[in-house]
Design an enzyme around this catalytic site. Structure first.
Site, PDB file in Angstrom:
ATOM      1  N   SER A 119     -24.507 -17.923  29.865  1.00 39.22           N
ATOM      2  CA  SER A 119     -23.635 -18.284  28.679  1.00 39.22           C
ATOM      3  C   SER A 119     -22.326 -19.114  29.037  1.00 39.22           C
ATOM      4  CB  SER A 119     -23.374 -17.184  27.558  1.00 39.22           C
ATOM      5  OG  SER A 119     -22.926 -16.179  28.404  1.00 39.22           O
ATOM      6  N   HIS A 140     -29.720 -22.665  27.548  1.00 42.49           N
ATOM      7  CA  HIS A 140     -29.024 -21.348  26.977  1.00 42.49           C
ATOM      8  C   HIS A 140     -29.658 -21.296  25.618  1.00 42.49           C
ATOM      9  CE1 HIS A 140     -24.921 -19.687  25.178  1.00 42.49           C
ATOM     10  NE2 HIS A 140     -25.756 -18.701  25.739  1.00 42.49           N
ATOM     11  N   GLU A 152     -29.276 -24.754  23.978  1.00 44.01           N
ATOM     12  CA  GLU A 152     -28.411 -25.707  24.614  1.00 44.01           C
ATOM     13  C   GLU A 152     -28.804 -26.156  26.273  1.00 44.01           C
ATOM     14  OE1 GLU A 152     -23.533 -25.107  24.066  1.00 44.01           O
ATOM     15  OE2 GLU A 152     -24.707 -22.975  24.373  1.00 44.01           O
ATOM     16  N   ASN A 190     -20.477 -21.181  22.769  1.00 43.43           N
ATOM     17  CA  ASN A 190     -19.344 -20.265  23.066  1.00 43.43           C
ATOM     18  C   ASN A 190     -17.938 -20.538  23.169  1.00 43.43           C
ATOM     19  OD1 ASN A 190     -21.121 -18.144  22.960  1.00 43.43           O
ATOM     20  ND2 ASN A 190     -21.887 -18.432  25.145  1.00 43.43           N
TER      21      ASN A 190
HETATM   22  N1  CAA Z   1     -37.591 -10.786  16.887  1.00 41.39           N
HETATM   23  C1  CAA Z   1     -38.239 -11.631  15.916  1.00 41.39           C
HETATM   24  N2  CAA Z   1     -37.576 -11.573  14.705  1.00 41.39           N
HETATM   25  C2  CAA Z   1     -36.370 -11.111  14.411  1.00 41.39           C
HETATM   26  C3  CAA Z   1     -35.812 -10.389  15.396  1.00 41.39           C
HETATM   27  C4  CAA Z   1     -36.090 -10.411  16.617  1.00 41.39           C
HETATM   28  N3  CAA Z   1     -35.453  -9.789  17.600  1.00 41.39           N
HETATM   29  N4  CAA Z   1     -34.527 -10.055  14.578  1.00 41.39           N
HETATM   30  C5  CAA Z   1     -34.608 -10.618  13.383  1.00 41.39           C
HETATM   31  N5  CAA Z   1     -35.819 -11.155  13.083  1.00 41.39           N
HETATM   32  C6  CAA Z   1     -36.188 -11.790  11.972  1.00 41.39           C
HETATM   33  C7  CAA Z   1     -36.714 -10.795  10.789  1.00 41.39           C
HETATM   34  O1  CAA Z   1     -38.141 -10.415  11.124  1.00 41.39           O
HETATM   35  C8  CAA Z   1     -36.422 -11.707   9.821  1.00 41.39           C
HETATM   36  O2  CAA Z   1     -37.479 -12.345   9.335  1.00 41.39           O
HETATM   37  P1  CAA Z   1     -37.721 -13.344   8.129  1.00 41.39           P
HETATM   38  O3  CAA Z   1     -36.702 -13.978   7.573  1.00 41.39           O
HETATM   39  O4  CAA Z   1     -38.941 -13.989   8.311  1.00 41.39           O
HETATM   40  O5  CAA Z   1     -38.214 -12.073   7.236  1.00 41.39           O
HETATM   41  C9  CAA Z   1     -35.137 -12.324  10.051  1.00 41.39           C
HETATM   42  O6  CAA Z   1     -35.199 -12.449  11.489  1.00 41.39           O
HETATM   43  C10 CAA Z   1     -33.823 -11.937   9.525  1.00 41.39           C
HETATM   44  O7  CAA Z   1     -33.766 -10.464  10.002  1.00 41.39           O
HETATM   45  P2  CAA Z   1     -33.524  -9.277   8.912  1.00 41.39           P
HETATM   46  O8  CAA Z   1     -33.806  -9.348   7.612  1.00 41.39           O
HETATM   47  O9  CAA Z   1     -33.694  -7.974   9.800  1.00 41.39           O
HETATM   48  O10 CAA Z   1     -31.786  -9.090   9.089  1.00 41.39           O
HETATM   49  P3  CAA Z   1     -30.759 -10.414   8.778  1.00 41.39           P
HETATM   50  O11 CAA Z   1     -31.241 -11.058   7.531  1.00 41.39           O
HETATM   51  O12 CAA Z   1     -29.540  -9.409   8.716  1.00 41.39           O
HETATM   52  O13 CAA Z   1     -30.761 -11.314   9.938  1.00 41.39           O
HETATM   53  C11 CAA Z   1     -29.858 -11.787  12.351  1.00 41.39           C
HETATM   54  C12 CAA Z   1     -30.445 -10.827  11.163  1.00 41.39           C
HETATM   55  C13 CAA Z   1     -30.787 -13.294  11.973  1.00 41.39           C
HETATM   56  C14 CAA Z   1     -29.486 -11.486  13.604  1.00 41.39           C
HETATM   57  C15 CAA Z   1     -28.733 -12.521  11.280  1.00 41.39           C
HETATM   58  O14 CAA Z   1     -27.927 -11.504  11.103  1.00 41.39           O
HETATM   59  C16 CAA Z   1     -27.885 -13.726  12.193  1.00 41.39           C
HETATM   60  O15 CAA Z   1     -28.192 -14.893  12.182  1.00 41.39           O
HETATM   61  N6  CAA Z   1     -26.782 -13.234  12.783  1.00 41.39           N
HETATM   62  C17 CAA Z   1     -26.166 -14.256  13.638  1.00 41.39           C
HETATM   63  C18 CAA Z   1     -26.580 -14.201  15.024  1.00 41.39           C
HETATM   64  C19 CAA Z   1     -26.091 -15.210  16.003  1.00 41.39           C
HETATM   65  O16 CAA Z   1     -24.877 -15.802  15.466  1.00 41.39           O
HETATM   66  N7  CAA Z   1     -26.614 -15.309  17.123  1.00 41.39           N
HETATM   67  C20 CAA Z   1     -25.790 -16.036  17.976  1.00 41.39           C
HETATM   68  C21 CAA Z   1     -25.077 -15.203  18.981  1.00 41.39           C
HETATM   69  S1  CAA Z   1     -24.304 -16.117  20.210  1.00 41.39           S
HETATM   70  C22 CAA Z   1     -25.250 -16.402  21.292  1.00 41.39           C
HETATM   71  O17 CAA Z   1     -26.310 -15.779  21.474  1.00 41.39           O
HETATM   72  C23 CAA Z   1     -24.867 -17.137  22.839  1.00 41.39           C
HETATM   73  C24 CAA Z   1     -24.070 -16.347  23.774  1.00 41.39           C
HETATM   74  O18 CAA Z   1     -24.276 -16.810  24.905  1.00 41.39           O
HETATM   75  C25 CAA Z   1     -23.285 -15.137  23.356  1.00 41.39           C
END
Ligand code: CAA
Length: 291
Positions: A119, A140, A152, A190
């Protein structure tokens, strides 16, 4: 370059998400990890996440079963040598990544593309330690990989256009969208996301708001799906701190200094969801703010 077989090094939360999406897209995936327990847990996690998609009618049972059948595991890193594409998704420590590449390199075919899901670590520096900087790239993925649309793509200084084009085509085959980032500290996502999370931690540290008020503010006031502290716990506070340190060291600007409260949580071993405690305590039925 026709990429069909993919090796994933590291069976943590990123590794299992990456294996999941590649297997669903029809690639044969081999996962490896130094821990057999991590490998076993990872395959279970993939099965659970595929089941969740079946439950939400995003996948059929036949597609789930076909994806699971495309995933195999090996405890031996060098078994990955014969594959077309390697994705290193091990722990975010440069020495660990160098050691993995050093062990793997003598076993790689000449055409194999080597990538890192880092990352924030310099792609050019990682590539320079290998025999193939022109076929090395940053690849990424975002967490949770099965849900997040972006990948990315980061070229090192020596990456050739055939390698870039091959990975861009792979991302399209995964049904995801790529964004090209130059190789500077923490790339794009990031570079922007982590200072925001760090600022949220300063906002908590300085008493401007509680965990709950900070997260509610950004969720309801800026339409973020998660509040910044909830997101920090989700990413892992050790990872957040490591990225802030890369920004601080690499750009030599005090605006990237990590908040002392972030350091304190990491020193306590309160790393977020993966240790059941961070800005929230996850040990009960519902997450409870720790401040
Ligand atoms: N595998 C498969 N499907 C998943 C999953 C997983 N691990 N986690 C969630 N889902 C799916 C669910 O099944 C659901 O699908 P539908 O919309 O088709 O029904 C959908 O994702 C939404 O999940 P939930 O209803 O359980 O929960 P939510 O609505 O609260 O969403 C989330 C969860 C998608 C994580 C949302 O909260 C979100 O987008 N959060 C922000 C995530 C983010 O910013 N990620 C980037 C982090 S930075 C990074 O990764 C870079 C780095 O280097 C640090």
């Amino acid at each position: 370059m026709d990429i069909r077989t993919v090796g994933v090094v590291g069976a943590g939360q990123m590794g299992n998400g990456i294996a999941h999406v590649f297997a669903l897209a029809g690639f044969d995936v081999t996962m490896t990890d130094i821990s057999q327990d991590a490998l076993t847990a990872s395959v279970e996690k993939i099965a659970q996440n595929l089941d969740r998609q079946v439950g939400r009618a995003k996948l059929t049972e036949a597609e789930r079963d076909a994806a699971m059948a495309r995933i195999s595991t090996t405890p031996t890193l060098t078994d990955l040598g014969k594959l077309d594409l390697i994705i290193e998704a091990a722990t975010e420590k440069e020495v660990v990544k160098h050691a993995i590449f050093a062990e793997l390199l003598p076993h790689l075919g000449p055409q194999t593309i080597l990538t890192s899901n880092t990352s924030s670590i310099s792609i050019t520096r990682l590539a320079s330690q290998t025999d193939r900087p022109e076929r090395f790239m940053g690849f990424h993925f975002m967490n949770p990989v099965p849900v997040m649309q972006l990948v990315e793509l980061i070229r090192g200084i020596a990456t050739d256009s055939a390698t870039y084009d091959a990975l861009e085509a792979v991302v399209a085959k995964l049904g995801k969208t790529s964004a090209s980032a130059e190789d500077f500290p923490a790339f794009i996502v990031n570079r922007i996301l982590m200072p925001m999370i760090n600022e949220a931690i300063y906002t908590l540290y300085e008493g401007v708001g509680s965990v709950k008020s900070i997260d509610t503010s950004l969720k309801l006031g800026a339409n973020h799906p998660m509040g910044p502290l909830e997101l920090a716990d989700f990413i892992g506070l050790d990872t957040c701190l490591a990225i802030m340190n890369v920004l601080h060291d690499g750009l030599a600007d005090t605006k990237y200094r990590p908040c002392p409260l972030l350091t304190k949580y990491v020193e306590a071993g309160w790393l977020g969801r993966k240790t059941d405690r961070g800005f929230y305590d996850y040990r009960g039925e519902f997450p409870v703010p720790t401040r």
